[in-house]
Write a protein that holds these residues in place. Structure first.
Motif, PDB file in Angstrom:
ATOM      1  N   ILE A 205      25.371 -26.506  37.471  1.00 47.03           N
ATOM      2  CA  ILE A 205      24.189 -27.266  37.048  1.00 47.03           C
ATOM      3  C   ILE A 205      23.316 -27.464  38.284  1.00 47.03           C
ATOM      4  O   ILE A 205      23.797 -27.956  39.310  1.00 47.03           O
ATOM      5  CB  ILE A 205      24.597 -28.652  36.503  1.00 47.03           C
ATOM      6  CG1 ILE A 205      25.502 -28.512  35.275  1.00 47.03           C
ATOM      7  CG2 ILE A 205      23.364 -29.495  36.175  1.00 47.03           C
ATOM      8  CD1 ILE A 205      26.125 -29.848  34.835  1.00 47.03           C
ATOM      9  N   ILE A 206      22.038 -27.101  38.184  1.00 45.05           N
ATOM     10  CA  ILE A 206      21.139 -27.303  39.328  1.00 45.05           C
ATOM     11  C   ILE A 206      20.642 -28.742  39.315  1.00 45.05           C
ATOM     12  O   ILE A 206      20.253 -29.271  38.279  1.00 45.05           O
ATOM     13  CB  ILE A 206      19.970 -26.309  39.264  1.00 45.05           C
ATOM     14  CG1 ILE A 206      20.526 -24.877  39.381  1.00 45.05           C
ATOM     15  CG2 ILE A 206      18.961 -26.576  40.384  1.00 45.05           C
ATOM     16  CD1 ILE A 206      19.510 -23.809  39.135  1.00 45.05           C
ATOM     17  N   GLY A 207      20.683 -29.367  40.488  1.00 44.85           N
ATOM     18  CA  GLY A 207      20.294 -30.769  40.594  1.00 44.85           C
ATOM     19  C   GLY A 207      18.817 -30.950  40.909  1.00 44.85           C
ATOM     20  O   GLY A 207      18.081 -29.979  41.099  1.00 44.85           O
ATOM     21  N   LEU A 208      18.383 -32.211  40.999  1.00 44.86           N
ATOM     22  CA  LEU A 208      16.992 -32.534  41.330  1.00 44.86           C
ATOM     23  C   LEU A 208      16.589 -31.931  42.675  1.00 44.86           C
ATOM     24  O   LEU A 208      15.431 -31.632  42.903  1.00 44.86           O
ATOM     25  CB  LEU A 208      16.798 -34.049  41.428  1.00 44.86           C
ATOM     26  CG  LEU A 208      16.954 -34.879  40.165  1.00 44.86           C
ATOM     27  CD1 LEU A 208      16.498 -36.308  40.431  1.00 44.86           C
ATOM     28  CD2 LEU A 208      16.178 -34.266  39.029  1.00 44.86           C
ATOM     29  N   TYR A 374      17.063 -37.838  49.615  1.00 49.99           N
ATOM     30  CA  TYR A 374      16.608 -38.884  48.706  1.00 49.99           C
ATOM     31  C   TYR A 374      16.975 -38.539  47.263  1.00 49.99           C
ATOM     32  O   TYR A 374      17.532 -39.368  46.531  1.00 49.99           O
ATOM     33  CB  TYR A 374      15.088 -39.080  48.825  1.00 49.99           C
ATOM     34  CG  TYR A 374      14.498 -39.888  47.693  1.00 49.99           C
ATOM     35  CD1 TYR A 374      14.520 -41.283  47.715  1.00 49.99           C
ATOM     36  CD2 TYR A 374      13.954 -39.265  46.569  1.00 49.99           C
ATOM     37  CE1 TYR A 374      14.009 -42.023  46.660  1.00 49.99           C
ATOM     38  CE2 TYR A 374      13.444 -39.992  45.504  1.00 49.99           C
ATOM     39  CZ  TYR A 374      13.476 -41.367  45.552  1.00 49.99           C
ATOM     40  OH  TYR A 374      12.984 -42.102  44.494  1.00 49.99           O
ATOM     41  N   ARG A 378      20.023 -40.332  44.545  1.00 51.35           N
ATOM     42  CA  ARG A 378      19.825 -41.048  43.282  1.00 51.35           C
ATOM     43  C   ARG A 378      21.123 -41.052  42.476  1.00 51.35           C
ATOM     44  O   ARG A 378      21.310 -41.901  41.611  1.00 51.35           O
ATOM     45  CB  ARG A 378      18.700 -40.439  42.433  1.00 51.35           C
ATOM     46  CG  ARG A 378      17.315 -40.346  43.055  1.00 51.35           C
ATOM     47  CD  ARG A 378      16.864 -41.530  43.840  1.00 51.35           C
ATOM     48  NE  ARG A 378      16.954 -42.785  43.128  1.00 51.35           N
ATOM     49  CZ  ARG A 378      16.819 -43.978  43.708  1.00 51.35           C
ATOM     50  NH1 ARG A 378      16.596 -44.067  45.001  1.00 51.35           N
ATOM     51  NH2 ARG A 378      16.915 -45.071  43.000  1.00 51.35           N
TER      52      ARG A 378
ATOM     53  N   GLU B 320      12.544 -44.073  39.395  1.00 47.90           N
ATOM     54  CA  GLU B 320      13.934 -44.256  39.810  1.00 47.90           C
ATOM     55  C   GLU B 320      14.748 -44.855  38.663  1.00 47.90           C
ATOM     56  O   GLU B 320      15.896 -44.467  38.423  1.00 47.90           O
ATOM     57  CB  GLU B 320      14.006 -45.133  41.066  1.00 47.90           C
ATOM     58  CG  GLU B 320      13.482 -44.380  42.304  1.00 47.90           C
ATOM     59  CD  GLU B 320      13.429 -45.208  43.576  1.00 47.90           C
ATOM     60  OE1 GLU B 320      13.635 -46.439  43.511  1.00 47.90           O
ATOM     61  OE2 GLU B 320      13.177 -44.605  44.645  1.00 47.90           O
ATOM     62  N   VAL B 323      15.612 -42.161  36.031  1.00 50.74           N
ATOM     63  CA  VAL B 323      16.767 -41.347  36.408  1.00 50.74           C
ATOM     64  C   VAL B 323      18.051 -42.138  36.169  1.00 50.74           C
ATOM     65  O   VAL B 323      19.017 -41.635  35.587  1.00 50.74           O
ATOM     66  CB  VAL B 323      16.671 -40.898  37.886  1.00 50.74           C
ATOM     67  CG1 VAL B 323      17.951 -40.211  38.332  1.00 50.74           C
ATOM     68  CG2 VAL B 323      15.473 -39.970  38.089  1.00 50.74           C
ATOM     69  N   GLY B 330      20.031 -37.193  34.021  1.00 45.55           N
ATOM     70  CA  GLY B 330      18.771 -37.455  34.713  1.00 45.55           C
ATOM     71  C   GLY B 330      18.707 -36.829  36.092  1.00 45.55           C
ATOM     72  O   GLY B 330      17.641 -36.739  36.693  1.00 45.55           O
ATOM     73  N   MET B 331      19.868 -36.419  36.605  1.00 43.77           N
ATOM     74  CA  MET B 331      19.948 -35.803  37.934  1.00 43.77           C
ATOM     75  C   MET B 331      19.772 -34.292  37.878  1.00 43.77           C
ATOM     76  O   MET B 331      19.868 -33.620  38.901  1.00 43.77           O
ATOM     77  CB  MET B 331      21.313 -36.102  38.563  1.00 43.77           C
ATOM     78  CG  MET B 331      21.503 -37.518  39.072  1.00 43.77           C
ATOM     79  SD  MET B 331      20.319 -37.959  40.377  1.00 43.77           S
ATOM     80  CE  MET B 331      20.677 -36.706  41.631  1.00 43.77           C
ATOM     81  N   THR B 332      19.559 -33.734  36.684  1.00 47.26           N
ATOM     82  CA  THR B 332      19.529 -32.272  36.576  1.00 47.26           C
ATOM     83  C   THR B 332      18.106 -31.728  36.581  1.00 47.26           C
ATOM     84  O   THR B 332      17.171 -32.360  36.106  1.00 47.26           O
ATOM     85  CB  THR B 332      20.220 -31.801  35.282  1.00 47.26           C
ATOM     86  OG1 THR B 332      19.473 -32.266  34.146  1.00 47.26           O
ATOM     87  CG2 THR B 332      21.636 -32.330  35.197  1.00 47.26           C
ATOM     88  N   ASP B 333      18.004 -30.516  37.093  1.00 51.57           N
ATOM     89  CA  ASP B 333      16.739 -29.788  37.144  1.00 51.57           C
ATOM     90  C   ASP B 333      16.297 -29.367  35.736  1.00 51.57           C
ATOM     91  O   ASP B 333      15.123 -29.127  35.493  1.00 51.57           O
ATOM     92  CB  ASP B 333      16.962 -28.531  38.012  1.00 51.57           C
ATOM     93  CG  ASP B 333      15.703 -27.717  38.199  1.00 51.57           C
ATOM     94  OD1 ASP B 333      14.787 -28.213  38.876  1.00 51.57           O
ATOM     95  OD2 ASP B 333      15.631 -26.603  37.656  1.00 51.57           O
ATOM     96  N   GLY B 338      13.451 -35.733  36.048  1.00 50.64           N
ATOM     97  CA  GLY B 338      13.370 -35.621  37.499  1.00 50.64           C
ATOM     98  C   GLY B 338      12.055 -35.014  37.957  1.00 50.64           C
ATOM     99  O   GLY B 338      11.517 -35.366  39.019  1.00 50.64           O
ATOM    100  N   HIS B 341       9.435 -37.639  37.964  1.00 53.11           N
ATOM    101  CA  HIS B 341       9.639 -38.507  39.129  1.00 53.11           C
ATOM    102  C   HIS B 341       9.115 -37.830  40.399  1.00 53.11           C
ATOM    103  O   HIS B 341       8.461 -38.461  41.228  1.00 53.11           O
ATOM    104  CB  HIS B 341      11.116 -38.863  39.261  1.00 53.11           C
ATOM    105  CG  HIS B 341      11.394 -39.856  40.353  1.00 53.11           C
ATOM    106  ND1 HIS B 341      10.621 -40.982  40.564  1.00 53.11           N
ATOM    107  CD2 HIS B 341      12.348 -39.887  41.319  1.00 53.11           C
ATOM    108  CE1 HIS B 341      11.096 -41.648  41.611  1.00 53.11           C
ATOM    109  NE2 HIS B 341      12.126 -41.005  42.085  1.00 53.11           N
ATOM    110  N   LYS B 342       9.361 -36.529  40.518  1.00 51.04           N
ATOM    111  CA  LYS B 342       8.890 -35.818  41.709  1.00 51.04           C
ATOM    112  C   LYS B 342       7.361 -35.740  41.732  1.00 51.04           C
ATOM    113  O   LYS B 342       6.749 -35.774  42.800  1.00 51.04           O
ATOM    114  CB  LYS B 342       9.534 -34.427  41.778  1.00 51.04           C
ATOM    115  CG  LYS B 342      11.002 -34.502  42.185  1.00 51.04           C
ATOM    116  CD  LYS B 342      11.565 -33.138  42.510  1.00 51.04           C
ATOM    117  CE  LYS B 342      12.478 -32.651  41.422  1.00 51.04           C
ATOM    118  NZ  LYS B 342      13.176 -31.397  41.804  1.00 51.04           N
TER     119      LYS B 342
END
Lengths: 401, 366
Positions: A205-208, A374, A378, B320, B323, B330-333, B338, B341-342
């Motif tokens: 899974i790709i993260g933020l 950062y 999260r 924030e 997420v 919420g942490m996934t691309d 996200g 938020h960016k």
């Protein structure tokens, strides 16, 4: 009360410092500088663990008989201080801080003999298979099932947030072996010797931050031997609770936080401010940096109380207090990094972030790392029990009358 | 008093919303970004056909004479759809700066408004924006020729632009010069930003400037006006992103079950969602109020600073929380949360950070 480490420990500090100055390869140092997560870049972290293990220092917290150092709490703290001063990559926590201590506490002698050496050396990397799409904070709602069949279990279901599963060769997991009764009953703890059993599929899974750190793992009639079980069948919840203690409590995170603070201060002193002078000259920034240091100081003091055996260590709220303090401070530090980096935190620079990359960053290391750190941070208030759940746990330890 | 959009603006918004849902869905956007193509030429042409590119320019400039409220009406939707097309960079910054040259901008401005050329404004430096005395890029004269030296950062669409407008200090005056991106001494490092835009760092080392390329002398007040309008648009984008995050989070909280009940039934989550609503209400109100002030000619630097600071800090806090409410997912691309938020984080850092604007507001009485 006594704040001093004692003169005999200064020799120990020099011994540690000398080793840490000379043993890490350039690749390992680069990985340390480019660490933007609780999980350092995988390959370099494993190599570094191998080097530390040869010196006998891979697991400062383990008992000596299992390959630990046998160090006192003071020695362990000094080791952590010297370690973080040098921006070295943290060792991957799953084996050394989670399943290793669990096996030492709850594993059979055969399991200890079979698995602890590989955990220590880093030859085996264990991913954690706990969460499922429907079982996060409510972990006991997990459904991934194991059905006994002869000497084996047959596993069906799905796990998620299995950190670095795509790099792992082993996995520890919770499965449901009984659907009747309370949901905490009927859970069993298993050790999987492989991550490539037939019927097992791992999807990153790709993260933020753009990095594939987490994974999903799917099980379709995966057959594993029953000897993989830790503790009794249907008693996995109490086994796992003992492990959560290792995941949440008794840490020495503050030396790493102080190091980040130092890095922030240095970067701020070289960054021009729109108010004139540098960012560090800005009184508002100074005040906020002061507040951050005060928060780190309180966290560091709490950590020292806990590791030195002060009654705080026995406070039933301790693991949750530690988790909330560490995670929220990590986030605040990461916010401060993005604040210093300003506009320079906005370009995506995935190539420059790779260990061994020839791509130079557009600006400084802090500017390169601030945003991925950062974004990754999260997750710290989400994983290992959300901070909402931790606050519930803390509240429950308070007097109610 | 009336803080609503006009019926014409509402029509424009519904037309744009339809276009964006057809051409700029989240999946389409992500596919374009993965392909590394930057903005979509077809979408950009449709923006031009709708009149969006001409909207903020006066009729004399070849535009439609739109004002601040028109830009905000559009900007909110651009944020809601996480649009990566260069509206802020090429139209509100590059194009509007070019237009300051009046008739001399002429045909070149026409190509920007038609969507045929991309324009960029190189203004921010390592310290961001700030007082003129801090502007490090200089235009100087030696032996009868003008030369440009300095470093610019986060120039939106700076690597793709055919028309490059650069701010520089000449003595105690601010000047705007047009620079040929291919001229000797210009180096351009392009990149994609965390929120999917294209931008560049620019270096000018002894670039010789034709006196005819000086678009405007004594340009400080005029440039402030350009930046104010672009800031309004960015804040509108932030408010649009905040609205989308609020909806996504409240829906998720109502449907995601743990411990047998929706997580929004836990007070910790319910109060967090309520705080998100409060943050959105504050930011949205200040956005519309400031827009009305600007349109009435009563919105100065102070009003813009207040809005920028609030959009940044309230937006960051809301993002924030979004997420956190979504948890692991919420942490996934893969999820849009996200990315919203960016977008907010990028807006917060551009054209003066929250800290910068708050200090300016606090330091000087109204």
């Amino acid at each position: 009360m006594d704040i001093e480490f004692g003169p005999e420990l200064e020799a120990f500090r020099r011994e540690v410092a000398e080793f840490l100055d000379t043993a890490p390869t350039p690749e390992i140092r680069e990985a340390g500088r480019k660490t933007t997560s609780a999980f350092a870049p995988f390959e370099a972290a494993i190599k570094w663990q191998g080097i530390l293990n040869q010196r006998g220092w891979a697991a400062p917290g383990w008992p000596k008989q299992y390959g630990g150092t046998g160090w006192s709490v003071e020695q362990r703290y000094i080791f952590a201080e010297e370690y973080w001063k040098r921006d070295l990559p943290p060792l991957l926590p799953n084996g050394l801080q989670m399943v290793g201590p669990l096996l030492i506490e709850a594993g059979s002698e055969e399991q200890k003999a079979r698995y602890l050496p590989g955990i220590l050396s880093g030859e085996d990397y264990w991913t954690q298979g706990y969460s499922e799409p429907g079982a996060g904070s409510d972990l006991a709602a997990l459904k991934c099932s194991a059905v006994a069949d002869g000497d084996d279990y047959i596993i069906n279901g799905q796990k998620i947030w299995t950190t670095l599963a795509h790099k792992a060769n082993r996995m520890f997991m919770l499965v449901r072996t009984d659907g009747a009764g309370k949901k905490q009953q009927g859970i069993t703890f298993l050790l999987l010797e492989r991550t490539d059993y037939p019927g097992m599929e791992i999807r990153p899974i790709i993260g933020l931050d753009g990095i594939p750190e987490q994974c999903e793992v799917f099980f379709d009639n995966v057959r594993v031997p029953q000897s993989a079980r830790v503790g009794a069948e249907n008693d996995g919840w109490s086994v796992a609770k003992a492990l959560l203690k290792h995941e949440r409590g008794g840490s020495a995170s503050s030396p790493a936080m102080y190091r980040r603070l130092e890095t922030i201060r240095a970067a701020a002193s070289g960054t021009p401010s729109p108010h004139g002078g540098t960012v560090l000259d800005d009184p508002v920034f100074q005040r906020d940096l002061g507040e951050l240091e005060a928060e780190i100081a309180a966290c560091a003091a709490f950590e020292k109380l806990v590791i030195s055996g002060h009654p705080s260590a026995a406070d039933p709220a301790m693991p949750s207090l530690t988790k909330v303090m560490n995670s929220e401070l990590t986030q605040r530090i990461s916010v401060m990094m993005t604040r210093v980096a300003g506009l320079e935190a906005l370009p995506l620079q995935p190539e420059a972030l790779e260990v061994g990359s020839t791509a130079a960053p557009l600006g400084s290391d802090l500017e390169l790392l601030a945003m991925p750190y950062y974004l990754n941070s999260r997750a710290t208030t989400i994983y290992a029990g959300t901070n909402e759940v931790q606050r519930d746990l803390i509240a429950r330890t308070l007097p109610t009358a | 008093m009336d803080f609503t959009f006009t019926s014409e603006q509402e029509m424009l918004r519904s037309g744009l919303a339809r276009l964006l849902s057809q051409t700029c869905s989240f999946d389409q956007r992500q596919a374009r970004l993965r392909a590394g193509r930057g903005h979509d030429a077809d979408v950009w042409r449709q923006f031009a056909d709708m009149g969006l590119l001409a909207l903020p320019f006066s009729e004399a400039e070849g535009g439609l004479g739109g004002g601040a409220s028109d830009v905000v009406a559009i900007g909110e939707l651009l944020g809601r759809h996480l649009v990566v097309e260069p509206y802020v960079g090429s139209i509100l910054l590059g194009g509007k700066a070019l237009a300051l040259a009046g008739e001399r901008a002429g045909a070149l401005l026409g190509t920007v408004i038609a969507g045929e050329a991309v324009a960029a404004l190189a203004h921010e430096e390592r310290h961001g924006i700030g007082p003129l005395a801090m502007l490090g890029t200089t235009l100087s004269e030696s032996s009868g020729t003008l030369r440009l030296d300095g470093d610019k950062r986060m120039v939106l669409d700076g690597a793709e632009a055919q028309v490059l407008v650069v701010s520089a200090r000449q003595g105690d005056r601010l000047v705007l010069v047009q620079v040929d991106p291919a001229a000797a001494g210009v180096s351009i490092t392009g990149y994609t930003t965390i929120d999917g835009r294209r931008a560049a760092n620019l270096r000018f080392a002894g670039v010789s400037i034709d006196p005819a390329a000086v678009l405007l002398d004594n340009a400080e007040a005029a440039l402030d006006g350009v930046i104010a309008l672009a800031t309004l648009a960015l804040c509108a984008e932030a408010v649009g992103a905040m609205g989308a995050l609020l909806e996504a989070s409240s829906t998720y909280g109502a449907t995601r079950k743990q411990f047998g009940v929706p997580i929004a039934s836990f007070q910790a989550i319910a109060h967090r969602l309520a705080d998100m609503k409060i943050a959105w209400a504050k930011a949205n109100a200040l956005l519309l109020h400031t827009t009305a002030l600007v349109e009435a000619g009563k919105g100065g630097a102070r009003e813009i600073a207040l809005l920028k600071a609030q959009a940044g800090r309230l937006g960051r806090s809301l993002g924030e929380s979004a997420v956190q409410v979504h948890g692991g997912i919420g942490m996934t691309d893969e999820l849009n949360v996200g990315h919203y938020h960016k977008r907010i984080l990028a807006i917060e850092a551009m054209l003066g950070s929250t800290d910068y604007h708050l200090r300016r507001v606090g330091a000087a009485a109204a």
